[in-house]
Design an enzyme around this catalytic site. Structure first.
Site, PDB file in Angstrom:
ATOM      1  CE  LYS A 180      -2.209  -1.009   3.857  1.00 16.51           C
ATOM      2  NZ  LYS A 180      -1.530  -2.258   4.219  1.00 16.51           N
ATOM      3  NE  ARG A 235       1.905  -4.171  11.221  1.00 16.88           N
ATOM      4  CZ  ARG A 235       3.020  -3.930  10.529  1.00 16.88           C
ATOM      5  NH1 ARG A 235       4.189  -4.380  10.963  1.00 16.88           N
ATOM      6  NH2 ARG A 235       2.967  -3.252   9.417  1.00 16.88           N
ATOM      7  NE  ARG A 242      16.634  -3.482   9.492  1.00 14.71           N
ATOM      8  CZ  ARG A 242      16.597  -4.318   8.445  1.00 14.71           C
ATOM      9  NH1 ARG A 242      15.512  -4.998   8.176  1.00 14.71           N
ATOM     10  NH2 ARG A 242      17.666  -4.481   7.700  1.00 14.71           N
ATOM     11  NE  ARG A 294      -4.471  -0.908   9.907  1.00 13.92           N
ATOM     12  CZ  ARG A 294      -3.386  -0.316   9.399  1.00 13.92           C
ATOM     13  NH1 ARG A 294      -3.427   0.901   8.949  1.00 13.92           N
ATOM     14  NH2 ARG A 294      -2.258  -0.985   9.328  1.00 13.92           N
ATOM     15  NE  ARG A 343       7.196  -2.847   6.025  1.00 16.37           N
ATOM     16  CZ  ARG A 343       5.905  -2.673   5.826  1.00 16.37           C
ATOM     17  NH1 ARG A 343       5.367  -2.873   4.645  1.00 16.37           N
ATOM     18  NH2 ARG A 343       5.130  -2.303   6.822  1.00 16.37           N
TER      19      ARG A 343
END
Ligand code: AMP
Length: 222
Positions: free
Chosen positions: A17, A176, A164, A92, A131
């Site tokens: 996203k 999550r 990070r 959400r 990531r």
């Protein structure tokens, strides 16, 4: 154009996203509104909202609607959002989706597209856990899938500091994902019912997904 584009990107953590929202900013001049980024900024600034949100975010759970809506409303009050927005990580929950409808209706607008980035959950833990981003320009990298051309130097801005996220570890990503399926995935049906849902396969190459998203956003912002 009847109203500025209001595009929602739906999808679990790791679906891409944020990456795609930044590309849509470049391609269409829309503004990315990431409630995750807004909340992380509030945490870093030590605001009351940030203090309340921190523990919840570290656990991989959802921050309360009140807090999220407060930071989002502040951001939506700024002038640069007038040409259209891409909502990344918002709404959400049902409550957030209704609140968004209300905010938009108050200014004669509505959601123009909700795009579900469909991915294979099993691949998401690895995607998210590796990531990191450039601390200077925010360009995204990954230990395995996307390393800088020159080790330790950002391809985009030449910066040498990277960061990070605290919640990008395997255990928190699993939480999550659970939160996504329990509280957010039902919004896919909500937007389908409103006739604004589009689904795209987001397991492919970033450039292909960018093109597919671009075709949809081009139609709704034309
Ligand atoms: P993200 O950057 O979108 O992955 O969000 C990181 C974390 O911020 C999430 O795991 C939640 O704890 C919190 N968060 C971000 N956006 C929302 C939202 N719309 N509602 C509730 N919590 C959120």
């Amino acid at each position: 154009m009847t109203q500025p584009a209001v595009v929602i990107l739906l999808g679990p953590p790791g679906a891409g996203k944020g990456t795609q929202a930044r590309m849509l900013e470049d391609d269409f001049g829309l503004i990315q509104l990431s409630t995750g980024d807004l909340l992380r900024a509030a945490v870093a600034a030590g605001t009351t909202a940030g203090k309340k949100a921190k523990e919840v975010m570290d656990a991989g759970l959802l921050v309360s609607d009140d807090i999220v809506l407060a930071v989002l409303k502040d951001r939506m009050a700024q002038d640069d959002v007038q040409n259209g927005i891409i909502l990344d990580g918002f709404p959400r929950t049902d409550g957030q989706a209704s609140a968004l409808d209300g905010l938009l209706a108050a200014v004669g607008q509505r959601v123009t597209a909700a795009i579900s980035l469909e991915v294979d959950d099993h691949a998401m833990v690895g995607r998210v856990a590796g990531r990191y981003t450039c601390a200077g320009c925010g360009e995204g990298y990954h230990d395995e899938f996307k390393t800088p051309a020159r080790a330790g130097t950002c391809d985009k801005c030449g910066g040498t500091a990277f960061k990070r996220r605290a919640d990008d570890n395997a255990e928190t990503v699993r939480e999550r994902l659970k939160a996504y399926h329990a509280q957010t995935a039902p919004l896919i049906a909500y937007y389908d019912g409103k006739g604004v849902l589009q689904r795209i396969n987001a397991m492919g190459a970033i450039a292909d997904i960018r093109a597919e998203l671009g075709a949809i956003v081009g139609r709704v912002s034309a």
